[in-house]
Design a protein around this motif. Structure first.
Motif, PDB file in Angstrom:
ATOM      1  N   SER A 107       0.823  -1.046  -0.089  1.00  0.00           N
ATOM      2  CA  SER A 107       0.097  -0.050  -0.040  1.00  0.00           C
ATOM      3  C   SER A 107       1.012   1.180   0.093  1.00  0.00           C
ATOM      4  O   SER A 107       2.047   1.141   0.441  1.00  0.00           O
ATOM      5  CB  SER A 107      -0.846  -0.030   1.142  1.00  0.00           C
ATOM      6  OG  SER A 107      -0.033   0.143   2.555  1.00  0.00           O
ATOM      7  N   GLU A 108       0.380   2.247  -0.451  1.00  0.00           N
ATOM      8  CA  GLU A 108       1.083   3.593  -0.410  1.00  0.00           C
ATOM      9  C   GLU A 108       1.520   4.244   0.818  1.00  0.00           C
ATOM     10  O   GLU A 108       0.324   3.993   1.940  1.00  0.00           O
ATOM     11  CB  GLU A 108       0.472   4.668  -1.270  1.00  0.00           C
ATOM     12  CG  GLU A 108       1.226   5.898  -1.476  1.00  0.00           C
ATOM     13  CD  GLU A 108       0.449   6.976  -2.347  1.00  0.00           C
ATOM     14  OE1 GLU A 108       0.754   7.143  -3.505  1.00  0.00           O
ATOM     15  OE2 GLU A 108      -0.505   7.327  -1.764  1.00  0.00           O
ATOM     16  N   ASP A 109       2.651   4.385   1.177  1.00  0.00           N
ATOM     17  CA  ASP A 109       3.073   4.912   2.705  1.00  0.00           C
ATOM     18  C   ASP A 109       3.540   6.525   2.441  1.00  0.00           C
ATOM     19  O   ASP A 109       4.626   6.835   1.722  1.00  0.00           O
ATOM     20  CB  ASP A 109       4.234   4.083   3.226  1.00  0.00           C
ATOM     21  CG  ASP A 109       4.672   4.549   4.499  1.00  0.00           C
ATOM     22  OD1 ASP A 109       3.714   4.862   5.129  1.00  0.00           O
ATOM     23  OD2 ASP A 109       5.815   4.432   4.820  1.00  0.00           O
ATOM     24  N   ARG A 110       2.627   7.203   2.880  1.00  0.00           N
ATOM     25  CA  ARG A 110       2.913   8.689   2.605  1.00  0.00           C
ATOM     26  C   ARG A 110       3.169   9.229   4.126  1.00  0.00           C
ATOM     27  O   ARG A 110       2.561   9.008   5.104  1.00  0.00           O
ATOM     28  CB  ARG A 110       1.576   9.464   2.154  1.00  0.00           C
ATOM     29  CG  ARG A 110       1.654   9.092   0.568  1.00  0.00           C
ATOM     30  CD  ARG A 110       0.315  10.158   0.210  1.00  0.00           C
ATOM     31  NE  ARG A 110       0.511  10.325  -1.226  1.00  0.00           N
ATOM     32  CZ  ARG A 110       1.112  10.949  -1.978  1.00  0.00           C
ATOM     33  NH1 ARG A 110       2.143  12.058  -1.684  1.00  0.00           N
ATOM     34  NH2 ARG A 110       1.110  10.859  -3.490  1.00  0.00           N
ATOM     35  N   ARG A 111       4.098  10.125   4.130  1.00  0.00           N
ATOM     36  CA  ARG A 111       4.611  10.773   5.409  1.00  0.00           C
ATOM     37  C   ARG A 111       5.060  12.126   5.093  1.00  0.00           C
ATOM     38  O   ARG A 111       6.168  12.470   4.296  1.00  0.00           O
ATOM     39  CB  ARG A 111       5.866   9.975   6.143  1.00  0.00           C
ATOM     40  CG  ARG A 111       5.532   8.451   6.529  1.00  0.00           C
ATOM     41  CD  ARG A 111       6.704   7.826   7.007  1.00  0.00           C
ATOM     42  NE  ARG A 111       6.460   6.403   7.023  1.00  0.00           N
ATOM     43  CZ  ARG A 111       7.160   5.581   7.741  1.00  0.00           C
ATOM     44  NH1 ARG A 111       8.008   5.981   8.621  1.00  0.00           N
ATOM     45  NH2 ARG A 111       6.975   3.994   7.850  1.00  0.00           N
ATOM     46  N   GLY A 112       4.481  13.090   5.919  1.00  0.00           N
ATOM     47  CA  GLY A 112       4.783  14.388   5.546  1.00  0.00           C
ATOM     48  C   GLY A 112       4.247  14.874   4.109  1.00  0.00           C
ATOM     49  O   GLY A 112       3.569  14.459   3.497  1.00  0.00           O
ATOM     50  N   SER A 113       5.182  15.948   3.624  1.00  0.00           N
ATOM     51  CA  SER A 113       4.540  16.484   2.440  1.00  0.00           C
ATOM     52  C   SER A 113       5.402  15.833   1.097  1.00  0.00           C
ATOM     53  O   SER A 113       4.863  16.076  -0.027  1.00  0.00           O
ATOM     54  CB  SER A 113       4.920  17.776   2.308  1.00  0.00           C
ATOM     55  OG  SER A 113       6.166  18.325   2.457  1.00  0.00           O
ATOM     56  N   SER A 114       6.370  14.988   1.175  1.00  0.00           N
ATOM     57  CA  SER A 114       7.191  14.647   0.103  1.00  0.00           C
ATOM     58  C   SER A 114       7.592  13.025   0.051  1.00  0.00           C
ATOM     59  O   SER A 114       7.781  12.612  -0.993  1.00  0.00           O
ATOM     60  CB  SER A 114       8.693  15.507   0.140  1.00  0.00           C
ATOM     61  OG  SER A 114       9.391  15.398   1.434  1.00  0.00           O
ATOM     62  N   TYR A 115       7.571  12.354   1.399  1.00  0.00           N
ATOM     63  CA  TYR A 115       7.836  11.224   1.553  1.00  0.00           C
ATOM     64  C   TYR A 115       6.670  10.268   0.979  1.00  0.00           C
ATOM     65  O   TYR A 115       5.518  10.118   1.530  1.00  0.00           O
ATOM     66  CB  TYR A 115       8.137  10.784   2.907  1.00  0.00           C
ATOM     67  CG  TYR A 115       8.704   9.224   2.959  1.00  0.00           C
ATOM     68  CD1 TYR A 115       9.852   8.868   3.105  1.00  0.00           C
ATOM     69  CD2 TYR A 115       7.577   8.331   3.283  1.00  0.00           C
ATOM     70  CE1 TYR A 115      10.206   7.643   3.228  1.00  0.00           C
ATOM     71  CE2 TYR A 115       7.848   7.048   3.406  1.00  0.00           C
ATOM     72  CZ  TYR A 115       9.223   6.329   3.432  1.00  0.00           C
ATOM     73  OH  TYR A 115       9.529   5.223   3.563  1.00  0.00           O
ATOM     74  N   VAL A 116       7.053   9.458   0.023  1.00  0.00           N
ATOM     75  CA  VAL A 116       5.925   8.557  -0.905  1.00  0.00           C
ATOM     76  C   VAL A 116       7.030   7.133  -0.961  1.00  0.00           C
ATOM     77  O   VAL A 116       7.753   7.235  -1.659  1.00  0.00           O
ATOM     78  CB  VAL A 116       5.728   9.139  -2.008  1.00  0.00           C
ATOM     79  CG1 VAL A 116       4.439   7.952  -2.402  1.00  0.00           C
ATOM     80  CG2 VAL A 116       4.702  10.204  -2.006  1.00  0.00           C
ATOM     81  N   GLY A 117       6.343   6.261  -0.194  1.00  0.00           N
ATOM     82  CA  GLY A 117       7.061   4.868  -0.186  1.00  0.00           C
ATOM     83  C   GLY A 117       5.973   3.799  -0.228  1.00  0.00           C
ATOM     84  O   GLY A 117       4.820   3.926  -0.817  1.00  0.00           O
ATOM     85  N   VAL A 118       6.350   2.625   0.143  1.00  0.00           N
ATOM     86  CA  VAL A 118       5.600   1.361   0.069  1.00  0.00           C
ATOM     87  C   VAL A 118       5.643   0.713   1.398  1.00  0.00           C
ATOM     88  O   VAL A 118       6.556   0.695   1.911  1.00  0.00           O
ATOM     89  CB  VAL A 118       5.809   0.312  -0.947  1.00  0.00           C
ATOM     90  CG1 VAL A 118       5.005  -0.941  -0.910  1.00  0.00           C
ATOM     91  CG2 VAL A 118       6.022   1.116  -2.366  1.00  0.00           C
ATOM     92  N   ARG A 119       4.257   0.273   1.954  1.00  0.00           N
ATOM     93  CA  ARG A 119       4.317  -0.395   3.282  1.00  0.00           C
ATOM     94  C   ARG A 119       3.900  -1.736   2.888  1.00  0.00           C
ATOM     95  O   ARG A 119       2.909  -1.915   2.290  1.00  0.00           O
ATOM     96  CB  ARG A 119       3.352   0.463   4.153  1.00  0.00           C
ATOM     97  CG  ARG A 119       3.277  -0.462   5.530  1.00  0.00           C
ATOM     98  CD  ARG A 119       2.181   0.201   6.419  1.00  0.00           C
ATOM     99  NE  ARG A 119       2.462   1.338   6.836  1.00  0.00           N
ATOM    100  CZ  ARG A 119       3.328   1.693   7.941  1.00  0.00           C
ATOM    101  NH1 ARG A 119       3.824   0.574   8.631  1.00  0.00           N
ATOM    102  NH2 ARG A 119       3.668   2.977   8.289  1.00  0.00           N
TER     103      ARG A 119
END
Length: 251
Positions: A107-119
């Motif tokens: 699933s998409e892992d978003r943190r803050g305004s710029s971090y986009v990763g995968v969980r």
């Protein structure tokens, strides 16, 4: 993103498990493909590197790709909770640990305004072998589906109205040596070829579905939609078969 992340994890994870690359190289390649990744939920989340290492210590011997859709749990054999979650995500990875298995759903892992990763969230999974085609069968099915879909699309659509992106993608199908969408080291040459062709055809399907239906009759729209649906199914089966072929006997 989910399909790309799952494909990369299986391809490079199996290359690591078969001794063709190290763990660091495998994780770097996976994260280069789909961004930074973590395994598990808060507060027990760990880096992908740590998570794969822990699974290996626990007996992980292989990773299997699943690309399910509603009505087609491709690559999965249950239980229902995993199937439902994976279908919602459009992808999953099954880690095989002897007589048990663990499902990893991205699933998409978003943190803050710029971090986009995968969980990757873990689920109980059935260790039973899923109903998926062999690499040879998937290769044949993909070739037939491509031929049939091309035949339908050429009779349904006005070639002069085909967007340049689709024209470029169709041209790329004729070049077997482009080297795009490669699997990781250690896979048989046929798997690399099938995965590359499937990747190009997936782009064709996505672009064709965005084409304007203006000027088409209801029957033409139905025929185009059915051709794309069948081609998409063959593409998904080809990717699954290619990624899962790392442990196939060498002919």
């Amino acid at each position: 993103m989910s399909k790309d992340a799952a494909t990369a994890l299986v391809a490079w994870g199996n290359a690591w498990l078969t001794g063709h690359v190290g763990l660091d190289e495998a994780v770097d390649a996976v994260e280069k493909s789909a961004g930074p990744q973590i395994l598990g939920g808060e507060p027990a989340e760990v880096t992908l590197r740590r998570g794969l290492g822990d699974l290996r210590v626990g007996g992980m011997a292989a990773l299997r790709l699943a690309l399910p859709e509603p009505g087609d749990p491709l690559g999965l054999s249950g239980p229902p909770e995993l199937n439902r979650t994976a279908i919602d995500a459009g992808a999953a990875v099954v880690a095989v640990l002897g007589e048990r298995a663990i499902g990893l759903v991205p699933s998409e892992d978003r943190r803050g305004s710029s971090y986009v990763g995968v969980r990757w969230t873990t689920h109980d999974a059935s260790a039973g072998a899923p109903d998926v085609p062999s690499l040879a069968d998937a290769d044949r099915q993909l070739t037939l589906a491509m031929r049939d879909a091309t035949e339908v699309l050429l009779t349904v659509d006005d070639l002069a109205g085909v967007p340049p992106e689709i024209a470029d993608a169709l041209t790329a199908l004729r070049d077997p040596d482009r080297g795009d969408h490669p699997l990781a080291p250690g896979y048989p040459p046929r798997a690399h070829r099938v995965a590359a062709l499937a990747g190009r055809l997936s782009l064709v399907v996505d672009l064709a579905r965005q084409m304007d239906d203006g000027g088409l009759s209801a029957d033409q729209m139905r025929r185009r939609g059915e051709a794309l649906r069948l081609l998409d199914g063959a593409v998904r089966r080809a990717l699954v078969a290619a990624c899962n072929s790392a442990f196939d006997p060498v002919p």
